[in-house]
Write an enzyme that holds these catalytic residues in place. Structure first.
Site, PDB file in Angstrom:
ATOM      1  CG  LEU A   1      -1.842  -1.198   1.385  1.00 12.80           C
ATOM      2  CD1 LEU A   1      -2.578  -1.116   2.708  1.00 12.80           C
ATOM      3  CD2 LEU A   1      -2.823  -1.288   0.227  1.00 12.80           C
TER       4      LEU A   1
ATOM      5  CG  ASP B   1       3.925  -1.350  18.922  1.00 11.83           C
ATOM      6  OD1 ASP B   1       4.013  -0.406  19.735  1.00 11.83           O
ATOM      7  OD2 ASP B   1       4.878  -1.721  18.208  1.00 11.83           O
TER       8      ASP B   1
END
Length: 344
Positions: A103, A232
């Site tokens: 992406l 995270d």
């Protein structure tokens, strides 16, 4: 660079029509990254993102990320890239790899400036809505259990730390045993025994965790429901994704997912900045704070403690996190003393 046959086989690609190039700034200290580009017979191209590691725990790293991306995508399709699979090199069995969608991302370079911009112009309402959906989708019931659990089916890595995700029915027990006690052991293994740190962590586990996270205390006595968290989600793991013929969208990546209390996610988001007050206002308008609301800030401090300790375990006693020269060890001690002073 010529791709390993295991990668070509996973993706069903031809070596003659496929190339790979190294990427910089996209891996952890244990991993390297590459962009794979394959050209079809009609001239069109397809790109993939590959992460590799030869670390002794490399298989845990890639399998954990694969399972994390699958869990996030199952709850909120499009919020994260899809993992296409994992494996080991035929030419070097000690090298593990994961391949995911490639992406085109834009990531914040200066999170404080990004936070100010979001506050004034675009407080990431789309991301707030997608995270709400992620954080309100109940975790599936693991095989062999009769109800949803806190934990995850596989080990996931937060930075360089493989996490103990063994299932627990109690969130307080999971956070105490699988996060705080576990990361204390990692700190002592890699940075040496620190009796001050150990005593404070043990006191927090004995006093603060049951006081703030007790199953009969949270949620008006109903506890909390396990949901998927990225695990995270600092600003560096959020980007804007550009796809041809589609509007740009927010996306999250590099997860270390598990089934947790939804507010656990917010601690590291606040810890490193990059998310504005308006973002959190938009998020909490859709996903209200857990009762008791008046303890919300202290719960986030408790959850941040894990990340401070994790950074100390990974980077050591001299790594600083602020312009004022504070180290992660000092930050850990400060949080624990604040919480113990209030709740002991």
């Amino acid at each position: 660079m010529e791709l390993d046959r295991a990668v070509l086989s996973l993706l069903g690609l031809s070596a003659e029509r496929t190339t790979s190039t190294a990427l910089s700034g996209n891996g952890s200290s244990r991993a390297t990254t590459r962009k794979i580009t394959s050209r079809s017979s009609d001239g069109s191209e397809k790109a993939f993102f590959m992460k590799t590691s030869s670390d002794p725990e490399a298989s845990l790293l890639v399998q954990g990320e694969h399972a994390s991306l699958q869990a996030i995508h199952a709850a909120v399709p499009g919020l994260s890239p899809q993992s296409l699979g994992t494996g080991t090199y035929d030419s070097s069995p000690s090298t593990s790899f994961i391949v995911i969608d490639f992406l085109q991302l834009s990531k914040p370079i200066f999170p404080t400036i990004t936070g100010i911009f979001d506050s004034l112009f675009a407080p990431r309402r789309e991301l707030a809505a997608k995270l709400t959906r992620l954080h309100t989708t109940p975790a599936p019931i693991p095989e062999g259990f009769t109800k949803a659990q806190f934990g995850f089916p596989v080990t996931t890595c937060c930075g360089d730390t493989p996490q103990d995700n063994s299932f627990k029915s109690s969130w307080a027990t999971f956070f105490a045993e699988n996060r705080l006690k576990y990361i204390l052991h990692r700190c002592e293994t890699y940075q040496g025994v620190d009796f001050v740190l150990r005593r404070l962590v043990e006191d927090v586990v004995a006093v603060v965790v049951p006081r703030l996270l007790g199953d009969r205390h949270l949620g008006n006595g109903n506890g909390v429901t396990p949901v998927v968290v990225h695990g995270d989600l600092w600003y560096g793991n959020v980007g804007r994704c550009t796809i041809p013929n589609e509007p740009p969208r927010d996306i999250i990546f590099d997860p270390s997912a598990f089934y947790a209390h939804s507010e656990y996610e917010l601690a590291i988001m606040l810890m490193f900045g990059g998310f504005s007050r308006r973002f959190f206002a938009a998020y909490h308008a859709l996903c209200p704070k857990t009762e008791p609301v008046e303890e919300y800030d202290d719960r986030l401090k408790l959850y941040q403690l894990y990340h401070y300790l994790n950074h100390f375990a990974i980077f050591g006693p001299n790594r600083k996190y602020s312009f004022f020269g504070h180290t992660y060890r000092e930050g850990s001690l400060r949080l624990m003393r604040q919480l113990l002073q209030k709740y002991r």
